[in-house]
Design an enzyme around this catalytic site. Sequence first.
Site, PDB file in Angstrom:
ATOM      1  N   HIS A 177      17.236  -0.792 -19.077  1.00 14.58           N
ATOM      2  CA  HIS A 177      16.769  -0.735 -17.686  1.00 14.58           C
ATOM      3  C   HIS A 177      15.330  -1.228 -17.679  1.00 14.58           C
ATOM      4  O   HIS A 177      14.570  -0.927 -18.602  1.00 14.58           O
ATOM      5  CB  HIS A 177      16.763   0.712 -17.147  1.00 14.58           C
ATOM      6  CG  HIS A 177      18.080   1.211 -16.631  1.00 14.58           C
ATOM      7  ND1 HIS A 177      18.499   2.509 -16.799  1.00 14.58           N
ATOM      8  CD2 HIS A 177      19.058   0.587 -15.919  1.00 14.58           C
ATOM      9  CE1 HIS A 177      19.685   2.668 -16.228  1.00 14.58           C
ATOM     10  NE2 HIS A 177      20.046   1.533 -15.689  1.00 14.58           N
ATOM     11  N   CYS A 273      12.452   7.664 -15.347  1.00 11.60           N
ATOM     12  CA  CYS A 273      13.884   7.728 -15.005  1.00 11.60           C
ATOM     13  C   CYS A 273      14.244   8.994 -14.253  1.00 11.60           C
ATOM     14  O   CYS A 273      15.206   9.018 -13.495  1.00 11.60           O
ATOM     15  CB  CYS A 273      14.760   7.739 -16.254  1.00 11.60           C
ATOM     16  SG  CYS A 273      14.486   6.452 -17.411  1.00 11.60           S
TER      17      CYS A 273
HETATM   18  N1  ARG Z   1      22.093   7.896 -19.869  1.00  6.90           N
HETATM   19  C1  ARG Z   1      21.585   7.176 -18.742  1.00  6.90           C
HETATM   20  C2  ARG Z   1      22.220   5.800 -18.695  1.00  6.90           C
HETATM   21  O1  ARG Z   1      22.415   5.220 -19.720  1.00  6.90           O
HETATM   22  C3  ARG Z   1      20.104   7.080 -18.807  1.00  6.90           C
HETATM   23  C4  ARG Z   1      19.496   6.451 -17.579  1.00  6.90           C
HETATM   24  C5  ARG Z   1      18.025   6.292 -17.658  1.00  6.90           C
HETATM   25  N2  ARG Z   1      17.512   5.837 -16.438  1.00  6.90           N
HETATM   26  C6  ARG Z   1      16.599   4.881 -16.262  1.00  6.90           C
HETATM   27  N3  ARG Z   1      16.154   4.661 -15.081  1.00  6.90           N
HETATM   28  N4  ARG Z   1      16.188   4.146 -17.270  1.00  6.90           N
HETATM   29  O2  ARG Z   1      22.546   5.278 -17.646  1.00  6.90           O
END
Ligand code: ARG
Length: 284
Positions: A177, A273
């Site tokens: 992300h 996040c």
């Molecule tokens: N386990 C989640 C996923 O893989 C973590 C999300 C983290 N969020 C972020 N905005 N980076 O989707």
Amino acid sequence: MAETTPTYERTVPRILMCEPTFFEVSYVINPWMTSHVHDTTAERAQRQWDALRETVQRHADVVIQPAAAGQPDMVFAANAGLVFGNSFVPSRFRYDERKGEEPHNHAYFARHGFDIVELPDGIFFEGAGDALFDRGTSRRLWMGHGHRSDLEAAPALARLLDIEVLPLRLADPRFYHLDTCFCPLADGYTLYFPAAFDADSLALIERHVAPAERITVDEHDAVAFACNAVNLGRVVILNRASPDLRARLEAAGFMVIEVALDEYMKSGGAAKCLTLRLDEAMDA
Ligand code: ARG
């Protein structure tokens, strides 16, 4: 004589956080989760989330979203969608494991008075996890793609929200992300991990961010989620920063606050996040 209080414009940022009630690592959709299935404890996760909430609350109004059973990643509020003024663009999750969050987020934002602005069908987009406004202008949107969000989301967002969208291709699966490796800060400063981007995307960053405003992090800080930071005015809240990174942030006028979030790093997330800015571009 009565003391006079100076009057000045002060807007307190508004941040959404989703309760960690059902958080756990129960599937694997990013490399961080691989070795951590069923390896988190609810008590520790709650404690770390409370510490983050208390820290954010000192610099912002925090709004709490109730969690939904069976949605362990819903705690990562950044992925609910993208807020722009009174508009909310709901996420379309790439993986089935997270699609169940979509109706909860849709209902929550509709209930709280946002205009729901839908992307065209068939485009994946993971919200403020992959879409970050320049803190200076709030008009330029950086959008990460290559792992979760589709490149096609960039022109669609530009059209729907009437803003400039700059797509950045993410090259390292650990930084899946945009908010795991890139963080626009106040006054045009930008915190980022260069190795997470392909060459064209790095060139795009360098074209838009002046050398004196680039705060690059090394791999050591990047894997400690230093770029996954919550910036509120001159405050930067993050999991951990090395002494060198802290010194560079302080030299740029930022105050660094560490909040340990290792329980969430097992799922591939940290401070940023776990939050979603609700007062983005309020004049839009
Ligand atoms: N386990 C989640 C996923 O893989 C973590 C999300 C983290 N969020 C972020 N905005 N980076 O989707």
